[in-house]
Scaffold this active site. Sequence first.
Site, PDB file in Angstrom:
ATOM      1  N   SER A 287       0.827  -1.216   0.000  1.00 32.04           N
ATOM      2  CA  SER A 287       0.000   0.000   0.000  1.00 32.04           C
ATOM      3  C   SER A 287       0.858   1.261   0.000  1.00 32.04           C
ATOM      4  O   SER A 287       0.354   2.344  -0.284  1.00 32.04           O
ATOM      5  CB  SER A 287      -0.946   0.004   1.212  1.00 32.04           C
ATOM      6  OG  SER A 287      -0.216   0.086   2.420  1.00 32.04           O
ATOM      7  N   HIS A 288       2.152   1.137   0.288  1.00 26.12           N
ATOM      8  CA  HIS A 288       3.021   2.320   0.305  1.00 26.12           C
ATOM      9  C   HIS A 288       4.304   2.094  -0.499  1.00 26.12           C
ATOM     10  O   HIS A 288       5.343   2.659  -0.198  1.00 26.12           O
ATOM     11  CB  HIS A 288       3.297   2.775   1.746  1.00 26.12           C
ATOM     12  CG  HIS A 288       2.075   3.375   2.361  1.00 26.12           C
ATOM     13  ND1 HIS A 288       1.034   2.610   2.825  1.00 26.12           N
ATOM     14  CD2 HIS A 288       1.686   4.664   2.500  1.00 26.12           C
ATOM     15  CE1 HIS A 288       0.062   3.402   3.269  1.00 26.12           C
ATOM     16  NE2 HIS A 288       0.428   4.652   3.074  1.00 26.12           N
TER      17      HIS A 288
ATOM     18  N   GLU B 197      -4.663   0.296   1.383  1.00 30.52           N
ATOM     19  CA  GLU B 197      -4.990  -1.135   1.253  1.00 30.52           C
ATOM     20  C   GLU B 197      -6.390  -1.313   0.665  1.00 30.52           C
ATOM     21  O   GLU B 197      -6.631  -2.224  -0.145  1.00 30.52           O
ATOM     22  CB  GLU B 197      -4.861  -1.779   2.636  1.00 30.52           C
ATOM     23  CG  GLU B 197      -4.750  -3.277   2.645  1.00 30.52           C
ATOM     24  CD  GLU B 197      -3.554  -3.809   1.834  1.00 30.52           C
ATOM     25  OE1 GLU B 197      -3.799  -4.679   0.977  1.00 30.52           O
ATOM     26  OE2 GLU B 197      -2.413  -3.360   2.052  1.00 30.52           O
TER      27      GLU B 197
END
Length: 338
Positions: free
Chosen positions: A47-48, A188
């Site tokens: 997600s990052h 997410e």
Amino acid sequence: MSEEVTLPLDEVRRISIDVLKAGGLSDDHAHAIAEVVYAGQRDECHSHGLYRLLGCVRSVREGKVNPNAVPDVVDHAPAVVRVDAHFGFSPLAFERGKPMLVEKARRMGLAAMAINNCYHFSALWPEVEAISAEGLVALAMTPSHSWVAPAGGNKPVFGTNPIAFAWPRPDGPPFVFDFATSAIARGEIELHRRAGKPIPTGWAIDSEGNPTNDPTAALAGAMLTFGGHKGSALSAMIELMAGPLIGDMTSAESMAFDEEVGAAPCHGELILAFDPKVFLGADAAQHVSRAEKMFESIIGQGARLPSQRRYEARERSKVNGVRIPNALYDDLQALLPR
Ligand code: NDP
Ligand code: PYC
């Protein structure tokens, strides 16, 4: 046909820098951002990782972020450093302010760094990990956009408000945790939407306040805090400590400032650093070994430490490279110069 593409780690860094420069970011910003995106992808924090480049470029295109901002580092008080990011992204501001934070923590035992006026999209663990590499204990927190309902409510007030902690260990990588105070990072849920997958119950409610497993409905509704009232209280603390305390925006104010363009959140960040040598003097080694006993008693019963998965992923990625969905790869290629 494979739905994923494998990239060697060097390629992750190269794509990141090229996409960011093509998106108009200065050399210094492109390199600082590329390092955190690279680290996220390498450690399988999807997600990052590379996915965040899409939002960085969009935020610049929307005319919100200053792509050439030069952070100002100010020696504000004996134990406080302030960094004005001048409405650029936060990683360069952190990079520029860290040496003074470390120096102050070593001198005072405890020091704080307030980053102001930054667009923030990144995970916090690369920052606390970097501070712990200097032998310091670190705590970092930041608001985001108001996407999260307080426990007992159904309207967004809080951001996804991450909190991260690092404790240096004598014989290996630090103990680190880093999580959103929402049930999960918003990134997410966005990845579930992109993959066409339902989200677990408990992450979010729809705009009518009903529990939902539909990521699109969740993004339009409200996310939920982790741990009910406990996550809610921690989230409020982060709003206060990394908002009004350092003279910067809350998540609701960041959302209003965005004027519905969908850029990265704009606000402040608070980072604390503690020097065990100042707190403990000659007794430091003895007390650090007591901490090691606690870690051993966690691992010894088959439980895992936060960050263990990430360190294992790091080693895997060094050997095998990383895998990302074809769709993400295509989106990134579309941002590169023809
Ligand atoms: P998770 O809910 O996955 O929690 C992540 C943390 O919990 C990690 O430290 C992880 O360690 C640890 N962990 C997970 N499972 C276990 C387990 N079974 N036992 C022990 N530890 C465990 O992540 P989130 O979705 O909450 O957050 C993901 C990232 O999003 C964070 O890095 C955060 O900084 C970032 N974020 C950034 C925001 C911003 O505004 N800039 C906003 C919100 C989130 P490990 O990594 O080893 O799995
Ligand atoms: O995933 O919640 C999130 C997030 C917000 C800002 C950066 N990441």
